[in-house]
Write a protein that holds these residues in place. Sequence first.
Motif, mmCIF file in Angstrom:
data_model
loop_
_atom_site.group_PDB
_atom_site.id
_atom_site.type_symbol
_atom_site.label_atom_id
_atom_site.label_comp_id
_atom_site.label_asym_id
_atom_site.label_seq_id
_atom_site.Cartn_x
_atom_site.Cartn_y
_atom_site.Cartn_z
ATOM 1 N N PHE A 1 0.839 -1.203 0.000
ATOM 2 C CA PHE A 1 0.000 0.000 0.000
ATOM 3 C C PHE A 1 0.875 1.255 0.000
ATOM 4 N N GLU A 2 1.862 1.278 0.892
ATOM 5 C CA GLU A 2 2.682 2.473 1.042
ATOM 6 C C GLU A 2 3.544 2.723 -0.180
ATOM 7 N N GLU A 3 3.942 1.650 -0.874
ATOM 8 C CA GLU A 3 4.712 1.825 -2.106
ATOM 9 C C GLU A 3 3.896 2.532 -3.179
ATOM 10 N N LEU A 4 2.577 2.377 -3.103
ATOM 11 C CA LEU A 4 1.686 3.041 -4.058
ATOM 12 C C LEU A 4 1.267 4.430 -3.567
ATOM 13 N N GLY A 5 1.845 4.886 -2.474
ATOM 14 C CA GLY A 5 1.558 6.223 -1.968
ATOM 15 C C GLY A 5 0.267 6.337 -1.187
ATOM 16 N N VAL A 6 -0.266 5.217 -0.686
ATOM 17 C CA VAL A 6 -1.517 5.224 0.064
ATOM 18 C C VAL A 6 -1.217 5.225 1.561
ATOM 19 N N ARG A 7 -1.765 6.198 2.266
ATOM 20 C CA ARG A 7 -1.610 6.216 3.726
ATOM 21 C C ARG A 7 -2.431 5.082 4.313
ATOM 22 N N THR A 8 -1.814 4.309 5.184
ATOM 23 C CA THR A 8 -2.469 3.096 5.661
ATOM 24 C C THR A 8 -2.575 3.060 7.176
ATOM 25 N N ILE A 9 -3.575 2.340 7.622
ATOM 26 C CA ILE A 9 -3.756 2.014 9.036
ATOM 27 C C ILE A 9 -3.913 0.507 9.120
ATOM 28 N N SER A 10 -2.942 -0.146 9.723
ATOM 29 C CA SER A 10 -3.006 -1.591 9.876
ATOM 30 C C SER A 10 -3.875 -1.940 11.077
ATOM 31 N N SER A 11 -4.837 -2.807 10.867
ATOM 32 C CA SER A 11 -5.726 -3.209 11.960
ATOM 33 C C SER A 11 -4.944 -3.828 13.104
ATOM 34 N N ALA A 12 -3.965 -4.673 12.765
ATOM 35 C CA ALA A 12 -3.184 -5.342 13.808
ATOM 36 C C ALA A 12 -2.351 -4.341 14.597
ATOM 37 N N ILE A 13 -1.667 -3.417 13.875
ATOM 38 C CA ILE A 13 -0.821 -2.438 14.552
ATOM 39 C C ILE A 13 -1.662 -1.465 15.374
ATOM 40 N N ALA A 14 -2.820 -1.045 14.816
ATOM 41 C CA ALA A 14 -3.691 -0.120 15.540
ATOM 42 C C ALA A 14 -4.183 -0.740 16.842
ATOM 43 N N THR A 15 -4.496 -2.038 16.812
ATOM 44 C CA THR A 15 -4.924 -2.727 18.031
ATOM 45 C C THR A 15 -3.788 -2.770 19.045
ATOM 46 N N ALA A 16 -2.570 -3.052 18.570
ATOM 47 C CA ALA A 16 -1.415 -3.089 19.472
ATOM 48 C C ALA A 16 -1.179 -1.722 20.108
ATOM 49 N N TRP A 17 -1.303 -0.649 19.304
ATOM 50 C CA TRP A 17 -1.157 0.706 19.852
ATOM 51 C C TRP A 17 -2.189 0.968 20.948
ATOM 52 N N ALA A 18 -3.424 0.595 20.685
ATOM 53 C CA ALA A 18 -4.489 0.842 21.658
ATOM 54 C C ALA A 18 -4.211 0.125 22.967
ATOM 55 N N ILE A 19 -3.754 -1.142 22.885
ATOM 56 C CA ILE A 19 -3.449 -1.897 24.104
ATOM 57 C C ILE A 19 -2.271 -1.269 24.844
ATOM 58 N N ASP A 20 -1.242 -0.873 24.086
ATOM 59 C CA ASP A 20 -0.074 -0.236 24.691
ATOM 60 C C ASP A 20 -0.467 1.060 25.399
ATOM 61 N N ASN A 21 -1.344 1.845 24.776
ATOM 62 C CA ASN A 21 -1.809 3.084 25.408
ATOM 63 C C ASN A 21 -2.529 2.815 26.713
ATOM 64 N N GLN A 22 -3.342 1.760 26.738
ATOM 65 C CA GLN A 22 -4.063 1.427 27.961
ATOM 66 C C GLN A 22 -3.103 1.004 29.076
ATOM 67 N N ILE A 23 -1.967 0.433 28.689
ATOM 68 C CA ILE A 23 -0.994 -0.023 29.689
ATOM 69 C C ILE A 23 -0.105 1.118 30.167
#
Length: 662
Positions: free
Chosen positions: A547-569
């Motif tokens: 996606f990023e090679e094609l210039g599309v800004r992306t949000i990975s579901s897996a990474i976003a979930t990990a960020w959310a859990i890390d924020n809660q901790i």
Amino acid sequence: MAGGGELLIPLVAGIIGLGVLAQVLAARLRVPSIIFYLLVGVVIGRPGLGLVTGDTFGDALPAIVGLAVAIIVFEGAFHLHLDRIREAPKEAFRMVTLGAVIALLGTALAVNLAFEEATWELSFLVGALLVATGPTVITPILNVVPVRDRVAAVLETEGIVNDVTAAIIAVVVFEAVNPDASSAGFVQSFASRLGIGIAVGLGVAALVYYLLRYIDLSPGDAPRNARLLVLAGALVAFASANTLASEAGVAAVATAGMVLGNLDLPYEADITEFKGDVTLLVLAFVFIALAAQLNPETLVEVGVGGLLVVVAVALVIRPLLVFVSTVGDRLTRNEKLFISAVGPRGIIPASVATLFAVELSNVVDERRAHAAELVGGDATPSGVCQTDLSGEAAAACAEASTFATQADILLGTVFLVIFTTALLEGGLARHVAQRLDVIPMRVIIVGGGTVGRSLAERLENRGENVVIIEEDDEIAEKVRNSGFTAVIGDGTDTDVLREAGANNAKTVVAATGDDDANLLVAQLASSKFGVEHVIARVNNPDNVEAFEELGVRTISSAIATAWAIDNQIERPAIAHWMTDIGRTGDVQEVELTNEDLIGTPIREVGPMLPDACLIALVSDGDHKSAKVPSADYEVKRGDHLTLLGQTSSVKEGMALIDSDSN
């Protein structure tokens, strides 16, 4: 004579040409086209050059205006989809019922108090006519002021429905004003006209739908035949209903238009485009022609009384009916103020008032002719009432004078309100919308699942105008039940994206569970529509790099979930506060455009911001360059400042930093 047969054709062509130029100029300046139509009419008509007068079109003008009204009302009703009304169903219903009653009674009271000569019958006649706003004035405004769909739904519904009811009520009330009109019970007369209009409209809609759906229209010419069939249906509906009962034709075309517009018609795109072009032509012609007919002396004669009615209608009655009709929290206070400021009157009051004034003038002529017959000798109808009379002749002249005064009050007041509200409210609509901050950034979310709806809720709470594209009918219904605008269709289809408003969107989010679909949506939004911000959800982490090679800004579901859990901790306080955005606080990034702040250090910018608002980050527009600024950092033009704080304070801070948004 300016309207002689040898000049009529070039005159009509000239009016249409000027109307098209007015439309082009209005589009370029982003103001409602009705303003230029009225100005052109004044210049070429009786107030100006006198090229168009009351004799130009002779007795054919009412018929021309009637057919034009049929096309215009049909066009507006055709676009009034039930899905759109669902955006604010209670508010729209109250605007066309309770709001219409308040407008009728309030305007009638204002007219009666403003003019000593005004009878209650005449006051209610003017009040009935000025209930109507109509698609002729609302649609051009909404074309240049892209407000939220719920606001547009209220204004459009009010315009279509009140056009119908106002025209019919006015005809019924006129029967009490005009001594030569037949008398009938108010409720019976209103119901019969409305019933005839609805019945004819339903019949014509059913016939047109059957012909479009089940009859072979010749494959090669099918789109053209479909367009002509729909146009002919509108005209037939209007003429048939009007033949049965005056002004029932407006109800007929409104009914037919709404029914056909909510059905799945073949060649619908061709029909819509064709009707739009035809409507622009007839709208330009009829507004210019009617404005040209107006005698300046009529406006002058209503004088202070007319101005008092204008003030009452625009500044007292309109805000009152809007705030009463939109009680509740579905619309914001600023949206209610905007609707209050946008209530220009359109073609229905103008055309019907002109017709009534002509009929009252005929009564005046009849009374004067009767007086001349009674006097006998060399007395003429035009001069008999200038002499000293007594008895029945004097009474006839007195009646003639009364009806002449009523005709002047009727026409002068109605047109004064039309001119004033169209010019001021129409011309200032965009500025008012910007001042009240009711022009939102349109965000299109492709995918109405849990992720899409959750994102839409957060964005709506921030005041954004969110449209969700969803292919599944059941999920789309959930989206609508949640209070969001839904477009049913495939988000990878350019026509569906266009219908959702991709041409005017600043952000498109591809949030489906299919990475291939999300990638295609992102590419279409960027390449076909030039959307400024395009973000795609990536369900498979292995696809992020592609996606990023094609210039599309992306949000990975897996990474976003990990960020959310890390924020809660690691940072639970800010995590909880961030999930409550739109209720207690907000974080927004805004570009610096305020000349007064350029070169100012952060230590001085901070105190200028509202309480409970601070600058958290500064970047040059590239999220990778973001940093926490020092107190000595001097802000530059083009800097992107991230504001953090209470919702209202952040909004005020954004207005201070980005002067272009004001």
